[in-house]
Design a protein around this motif. Structure first.
Motif, PDB file in Angstrom:
ATOM      1  N   GLY A  48      25.916  52.108  36.925  1.00 42.78           N
ATOM      2  CA  GLY A  48      26.160  53.332  35.876  1.00 42.78           C
ATOM      3  C   GLY A  48      25.551  53.019  34.639  1.00 42.78           C
ATOM      4  O   GLY A  48      25.511  53.914  33.705  1.00 42.78           O
ATOM      5  N   GLU A  49      25.337  51.765  34.155  1.00 40.18           N
ATOM      6  CA  GLU A  49      24.665  51.349  33.006  1.00 40.18           C
ATOM      7  C   GLU A  49      23.203  51.296  33.005  1.00 40.18           C
ATOM      8  O   GLU A  49      22.732  50.900  31.761  1.00 40.18           O
ATOM      9  N   VAL A  50      22.450  51.429  33.911  1.00 41.50           N
ATOM     10  CA  VAL A  50      21.277  51.045  34.016  1.00 41.50           C
ATOM     11  C   VAL A  50      20.376  51.924  33.206  1.00 41.50           C
ATOM     12  O   VAL A  50      19.402  51.609  32.371  1.00 41.50           O
ATOM     13  N   ALA A  51      20.682  53.369  33.193  1.00 36.80           N
ATOM     14  CA  ALA A  51      19.913  54.346  32.619  1.00 36.80           C
ATOM     15  C   ALA A  51      19.851  54.149  31.190  1.00 36.80           C
ATOM     16  O   ALA A  51      18.975  54.165  30.398  1.00 36.80           O
ATOM     17  N   GLY A  52      21.284  53.937  30.568  1.00 37.75           N
ATOM     18  CA  GLY A  52      21.276  53.738  29.318  1.00 37.75           C
ATOM     19  C   GLY A  52      20.537  52.445  28.787  1.00 37.75           C
ATOM     20  O   GLY A  52      19.911  52.202  27.703  1.00 37.75           O
ATOM     21  N   TRP A  53      20.647  51.452  29.605  1.00 37.00           N
ATOM     22  CA  TRP A  53      19.963  49.920  29.214  1.00 37.00           C
ATOM     23  C   TRP A  53      18.428  50.350  29.237  1.00 37.00           C
ATOM     24  O   TRP A  53      17.666  49.739  28.295  1.00 37.00           O
TER      25      TRP A  53
END
Length: 372
Positions: A48-53
């Motif tokens: 779930g953190e991939v897009a923001g990263w």
């Protein structure tokens, strides 16, 4: 439970980074770490953190333009492709070649065909050709339905293309016919004293340029004895975690690749013919020898456990768990820290050596967070 699957998180990240070139940085040629960092983040369980990263990574440093294809390369004609090895201005041609190869054959067949051709140039981009290829391979065999997407196949084509375009053959040939185990071979390698100045990448590049003339290099290539591949890979990652811990005088990123390169090879070797295992180990040992001679000037605390007495707060108390270190890596955000943390967590599961945890904790302190 994550709200997005590993497969979807990685595929969406690859789509969002499809426009980025192979390298980045103003006035420098640093490898594009975006696809590798996003895939490692997903493996750590933070899908779930991939897009923001990805969005933070894209703006942290400018990327170069993707190279355009110019002249076709014929994979069946060695006189066509071999002169283009190590020619970065042919990266676009290499990408087109591998895209054609992957469109016409199963990806494992393409990998098996090109691995022995590219292996002598493993040092390419400080081993990032191998590492990017390995992350792409893991994403392919991690697909839920076993059907690669266009972005996954394109990423494998780019990993292989970067390896080919930055192909760097080191002098000599490692044969793994010596009498030392890995720890002994590292200890026996004489280091070349420095001039007292900092060991930054510019100094290391000069040493790499005259590698064949550095004392002990030729002997080191023949020092190591061959062992069963998985065992020696674990020795490599553990011993080079120790090397990383022992050298705080070195710029904090290059020696990480002494761990992440063999950890990356571990991801790919199950998909290759068995006769590629030993040549891969030999190429990795040659890379390790080059890293030691280029970036270190003495053994310092290698192999002594001296890192346990380091005054750093992360080593004074009980080492954090790898789950905690994974959470810290996500907060830290740097792509090297993410990849290193994931590789060490995976290696620790196979061999629970405290040096993996310690090396991750130290790397998270030595390396600046993403965007800093």
């Amino acid at each position: 439970m994550p709200s997005i699957s590993y497969h979807d998180a990685v595929n969406e990240a690859l789509e969002r980074m499809d426009d980025l070139g192979y390298e980045r940085g103003a006035g420098v040629d640093l490898a594009n770490h975006g696809p590798m960092g996003a895939e490692a983040l997903a493996v750590l369980g933070y899908e779930g953190e991939v897009a923001g990263w990805v969005e933070r990574y894209r703006v942290a440093m400018p990327h170069h333009e993707p190279p355009a294809a110019r002249f076709p390369l014929d994979p069946d004609d060695e006189s066509s492709w071999r002169p283009a090895l190590g020619a970065f201005d042919r990266a676009g041609d290499w990408e087109r070649l591998f895209a054609r190869e992957l469109a016409g054959a199963p990806w494992r067949d393409v990998l098996a065909r090109w691995w022995p051709r590219l292996l002598p140039g493993l040092f390419a981009g400080l081993t990032h050709g191998l590492i990017r290829t390995a992350h792409a391979v893991r994403a392919l065999y991690g697909s839920a339905d076993g059907k690669p997407t266009q972005f996954q196949l394109a990423e494998l084509a780019r990993g292989l293309a970067y390896w080919a375009a930055r192909y760097t053959a080191l002098p000599g040939q490692a044969r793994l016919r010596g009498s030392y185990d890995l720890a002994g071979a590292i200890a026996a390698l004489p280091r070349v004293p420095g001039d007292g100045g900092p060991m930054h990448p510019g100094v290391a590049r000069g040493r790499l340029a005259r590698l064949a003339d550095l004392p002990g290099y030729a002997e080191a290539l023949d020092a190591l004895a061959v062992e069963h591949a998985p065992y020696l890979l674990s020795e490599m990652t553990a011993q080079f975690s120790d090397v990383y811990l022992s050298h705080d005088e070195v710029f904090p990123v290059p020696l990480i690749h002494g761990v992440t390169a063999p950890a990356a090879a571990r991801l790919v070797l199950p998909h290759l013919p068995a006769d590629q295992y030993e040549p891969t180990l030999a190429a990795l040992w040659q890379v390790h020898t080059a890293l030691l001679l280029a970036f270190t000037t003495s053994r310092r605390g290698e192999g002594t456990g001296a890192w346990r007495a380091e005054p750093a707060p992360e080593l004074r108390a009980e080492l954090p768990s790898l789950d905690e270190l994974g959470a810290r890596a996500v907060e830290h955000g740097d792509e090297h820290v993410l990849k290193f943390t994931e590789a060490c967590r995976r290696e620790y599961a196979l061999r629970p050596d405290p040096r993996f945890r310690a090396a991750v904790a130290v790397a998270q302190r030595r390396i600046a967070p993403l965007g800093k």
